[in-house]
Design an enzyme around this catalytic site. Sequence first.
Site, PDB file in Angstrom:
ATOM      1  N   LYS A   1      48.781  33.369  57.241  1.00 44.37           N
ATOM      2  CA  LYS A   1      49.067  32.452  56.132  1.00 44.37           C
ATOM      3  C   LYS A   1      47.803  32.386  55.259  1.00 44.37           C
ATOM      4  CE  LYS A   1      48.590  28.201  54.271  1.00 44.37           C
ATOM      5  NZ  LYS A   1      48.319  28.655  52.972  1.00 44.37           N
TER       6      LYS A   1
ATOM      7  N   GLY B   1      38.247  27.386  56.863  1.00 38.56           N
ATOM      8  CA  GLY B   1      38.512  26.484  55.745  1.00 38.56           C
ATOM      9  C   GLY B   1      37.648  25.255  55.860  1.00 38.56           C
ATOM     10  N   SER B   2      38.150  24.165  55.341  1.00 35.17           N
ATOM     11  CA  SER B   2      37.338  22.943  55.279  1.00 35.17           C
ATOM     12  C   SER B   2      37.317  22.225  56.627  1.00 35.17           C
ATOM     13  CB  SER B   2      37.906  22.013  54.212  1.00 35.17           C
ATOM     14  OG  SER B   2      39.227  21.644  54.571  1.00 35.17           O
TER      15      SER B   2
ATOM     16  N   GLU C   1      36.243  28.169  61.677  1.00 30.39           N
ATOM     17  CA  GLU C   1      35.025  28.363  60.880  1.00 30.39           C
ATOM     18  C   GLU C   1      35.143  27.472  59.658  1.00 30.39           C
ATOM     19  OE1 GLU C   1      32.243  29.627  61.436  1.00 30.39           O
ATOM     20  OE2 GLU C   1      32.741  30.691  63.290  1.00 30.39           O
TER      21      GLU C   1
ATOM     22  N   CYS D   1      30.608  29.658  52.079  1.00 27.03           N
ATOM     23  CA  CYS D   1      30.297  28.688  53.141  1.00 27.03           C
ATOM     24  C   CYS D   1      28.835  28.799  53.543  1.00 27.03           C
ATOM     25  CB  CYS D   1      31.207  28.922  54.338  1.00 27.03           C
ATOM     26  SG  CYS D   1      31.234  30.634  54.860  1.00 27.03           S
TER      27      CYS D   1
END
Length: 479
Positions: free
Chosen positions: A173, A226-227, A248, A282
Amino acid sequence: MTQKHDNFINGQWVAGASYTPNINPSNLGDVIGEYTQGDAVQLDAAVQAAQAAFPAWSTGNVQARADALDKIGTEILARREELGTLLAREEGKTKPEGIGEATRAGNIFKFFAGECLRLTGEIVPSVRSGVAVEITREPLGVVGLITPWNFPIAIPAWKIAPALAYGNCVVLKPADLVPGCAWALAEIISRSGIPAGVFNLVMGRGSVIGDPLVNHPGINGISFTGSQGVGGRIAQQCAVNLKKVQLEMGGKNPQIILDDADLAQAVELSVQSAFFSTGQRCTASSRLIVTDGIYGKFVEAVQARMATLKIGDALAAGIDIGPVSSLSQLQQDLDYVAIGQAEGAQLVAGGARLERTTEGFYMAPALLLDTTSAMRINREEVFGPVASVIRVKDYEAALAESNNTPFGLSAGIATTSLKYATHFKRHSQAGMVMVNLPTAGVDYHVPFGGRKGSSYGSREQGRYAQEFFTTVKTAYIGA
Ligand code: NAP
């Protein structure tokens, strides 16, 4: 008429209920294509297809796996310019950065093609006479891969390639903002010889596809990038359902500049890692921690270098920094500049929206002085071209400030001192440490990941990827 792009489920291209336009952040009038929005029914079909394909794929011939991954890597590398251009067009990295990321994706598939043949186990003596013990690794099962918008081809690649190499089946996704590169990758995979159901792409929003993917009983593990907010919720859901999970997440990466640093090198690597890729990495340095003796010269030289940066259309030649990827991210960046100022920071460069010949989400990189580690601007991830400077008296204070963060992804030091470089490598609380290099910019064949609030679970990339994508079996063999 823009091209329509569908989901890839069980070896077939399948339309969802609706399509969303993929918009170029450098030029809002440029529609890259229409990408379908899946739903829970399609997601379920993808998981079921992956479950059905798993027995044959997980026990199949490793040469066939290696050949398929190698073919995917070869095609990505051959088309790196085209894929890098697509990436720059949909995400806003400059074209050279986009081509670099596409190259990385191709190299990752090549690396894991080789890893298919290198999986090893152990035979150890048993404590019982006449018994042998074998320790082997087996595929985890059907894995859900959830990826962010800022590395739209490299992150899908660094999850898909090891997943397939170690014999897993995949439901990907990708980020809803940038489905183009994930779709292009899926199209390449669809022609690689991998059997139907082994790899599936389901596009759509996190709440519509991501959430049911995490909670689907047919999924054995989730690898998420992601966040921190979304990652934390996914970890909780996986814990309740006893699923393996790898996260991560964000960073608030420090770059220390000591009095003895090479000034020109320190300025270049700081500007590079704070602002290039529009600060949307990041691993970007968002905190520049500078000792007293070099502070004045460093700040002046950084401002002078920032004044030379060319911000513009990601596809135009000679551009250093493309647009912010979305309006909501631009608003967040501008809000954090204002928050920093309200906290007492001094804005000495950039920090405002820019106009260019085409309408896009352009922003002048921002530099904030007089900041402290207590301020929100130094505690929360901005994820844009915004850097703040923390002034300290010496190395010990710099080290303490660098570790004074809830995050721990990457950390850098600029110094000519072996003593401080060595001490920092050992005492930084980050998963990746850089000496006289930008905090962003890593190799594709070695582990990637952080500590504290930046990462959860085992490392990604390189051979360490097998920790997540395999499960260990201990076999006892009697006489
Ligand atoms: P995000 O908002 O957390 O989204 C990441 C992915 O999760 C997207 O595919 C998103 O779908 C999906 N998602 C959202 N809600 C979900 C839910 N309830 N259940 C399951 N999935 C859900 O992050 P982002 O804004 O795309 O990316 C930026 C963040 O990624 C930054 O924090 C950055 O530091 C981090 N990042 C970390 C690394 C690393 O390796 N440490 C690398 C790159 C980026 P939608 O697209 O529909 O929202």
